[in-house]
Design an enzyme around this catalytic site. Structure first.
Site, PDB file in Angstrom:
ATOM      1  N   CYS A  86       0.837  -1.207   0.000  1.00 28.53           N
ATOM      2  CA  CYS A  86       0.000   0.000   0.000  1.00 28.53           C
ATOM      3  C   CYS A  86       0.875   1.262   0.000  1.00 28.53           C
ATOM      4  O   CYS A  86       1.553   1.520  -0.977  1.00 28.53           O
ATOM      5  CB  CYS A  86      -0.973  -0.047   1.173  1.00 28.53           C
ATOM      6  SG  CYS A  86      -2.363   1.072   0.990  1.00 28.53           S
ATOM      7  N   HIS A 197      -3.513  -5.785   1.047  1.00 28.87           N
ATOM      8  CA  HIS A 197      -2.860  -6.028   2.344  1.00 28.87           C
ATOM      9  C   HIS A 197      -2.899  -7.502   2.745  1.00 28.87           C
ATOM     10  O   HIS A 197      -3.846  -7.927   3.423  1.00 28.87           O
ATOM     11  CB  HIS A 197      -3.583  -5.227   3.435  1.00 28.87           C
ATOM     12  CG  HIS A 197      -3.366  -3.764   3.368  1.00 28.87           C
ATOM     13  ND1 HIS A 197      -2.344  -3.128   4.031  1.00 28.87           N
ATOM     14  CD2 HIS A 197      -4.046  -2.794   2.718  1.00 28.87           C
ATOM     15  CE1 HIS A 197      -2.396  -1.832   3.796  1.00 28.87           C
ATOM     16  NE2 HIS A 197      -3.421  -1.592   3.001  1.00 28.87           N
ATOM     17  N   GLU A 199      -1.185  -8.838   5.022  1.00 28.67           N
ATOM     18  CA  GLU A 199      -1.024  -8.932   6.482  1.00 28.67           C
ATOM     19  C   GLU A 199      -2.349  -8.761   7.209  1.00 28.67           C
ATOM     20  O   GLU A 199      -2.449  -9.027   8.404  1.00 28.67           O
ATOM     21  CB  GLU A 199       0.013  -7.903   6.971  1.00 28.67           C
ATOM     22  CG  GLU A 199      -0.474  -6.474   7.160  1.00 28.67           C
ATOM     23  CD  GLU A 199      -0.617  -5.677   5.858  1.00 28.67           C
ATOM     24  OE1 GLU A 199      -0.613  -6.294   4.773  1.00 28.67           O
ATOM     25  OE2 GLU A 199      -0.754  -4.438   5.941  1.00 28.67           O
TER      26      GLU A 199
END
Lengths: 224, 83
Positions: A86, A197, A199
């Site tokens: 990002c 993302h 994560e």
């Protein structure tokens, strides 16, 4: 595994990345403040998401001039792996470690939702190690400036050289990116920048756990 | 001291959604002679420098190094004679 996560003023996904890496690898990543001038010998450096320096001037532009960036470039030229997520992707673009640029989303909206990505056939890369071309993975996105832009010549090169890691589905391109590009690799495959993302797709309380596939493959490669 | 004006605009070939939306919004308000507008950014640079050529060159270095993303933006710098 030796990993580090760079923290800038305004980073806000640094802890998510640290937890994801620790959960999956059992190794705690080193936290690297942006003012540090030396990155120790690491296998992986993550540039996390957020709003570094308030997105002033252009997203990632100020962070890309931070003291730590020279040593990040050294780490990359030593063949170390770098993952930019990002705002981290925007920073890697501004450092010119990755080609092309990211502009404001086509529909001018901040997009925040889960999205399906299609894994591409890439050159050998630690980041696509755990994934099969054509596989669909679900990761969240949350950005205002994720519209990947480059000229036809570069788009062709990215295709021919296997430098596109992820694409959005053609009928669900959330930001107007050229050729539905969601993630781009460097020429040697060791640097990945992506808007989604992984994560945030790990834990049971997340809406997807596909991030485990991504990080498992990456960590397996780095440990192997 | 010299005052340098820096103007930054998106390149023609780059889709600029903000320009499109603002243009359309003005047309919707009835400004039907409006073909399009261009939205850019102006940055004023004050330099401790007497030589105009050097001031422009110095400002261009700032543009290339940080202020402008030359992949998607065009820029021009000029001296503001009024100060």
């Amino acid at each position: 595994m030796r990993a580090g996560v760079i923290v800038f003023p305004g980073s806000n996904c640094d802890r998510d990345v640290i937890i994801a890496l620790k959960t999956i690898s059992n190794f705690k990543p080193k936290i690297l403040w942006h003012k540090e001038t030396e990155i120790p010998n690491l296998d992986l450096v993550v540039v996390p998401g957020g709003f570094s320096f308030g997105d002033y001037l252009r997203c990632g532009a100020i962070a890309a001039k931070s003291p730590i960036i020279n040593s990040l470039k050294d780490h990359a030229s030593r063949g170390g792996s770098v993952l930019g997520i990002c705002n981290g992707f925007q920073i890697l673009i501004e450092t010119k470690l990755l080609p092309g640029t990211l502009i404001t989303n086509k529909n001018l909206n901040f997009v925040c939702k889960d999205i399906s990505l299609i894994t591409q056939k890439t050159r050998p890369s630690p980041f696509t190690n755990g994934l099969t071309p054509g596989d669909k993975v679900n990761f969240p996105i949350a950005h205002n400036d994720g519209n990947y832009f480059c000229d036809d010549e570069l788009t062709k090169k990215l295709h021919n050289e296997g430098q596109i890691a992820f694409k959005y589905s053609p009928n669900d391109n959330p930001n107007g990116s050229v050729d539905n590009i969601a993630g781009v690799l460097s020429e040697n495959g060791r640097i990945l920048g992506m808007m989604p993302h992984p994560e945030r797709a790990i834990e049971n309380f997340h809406s997807s756990q596909d991030g485990k596939l991504f990080f498992n493959g990456l960590i397996k490669h780095l440990l192997g | 001291m010299i005052k340098v004006v820096l103007e930054i605009f998106p390149k023609e070939e780059v889709l600029d959604p903000e320009t499109k939306i603002v243009t359309k919004s003005l047309q919707d308000l009835g400004f039907d002679k409006l073909k399009e507008i261009k939205l850019g950014k102006q940055i004023l640079i004050y330099l401790n420098e007497q030589d105009k050529e050097k001031a422009l060159e110095y400002s261009k270095q700032m543009c290339e190094k940080l202020l402008v993303n030359t992949i998607i933006q065009d820029y021009k710098v000029y001296i503001d004679e009024e100060k």
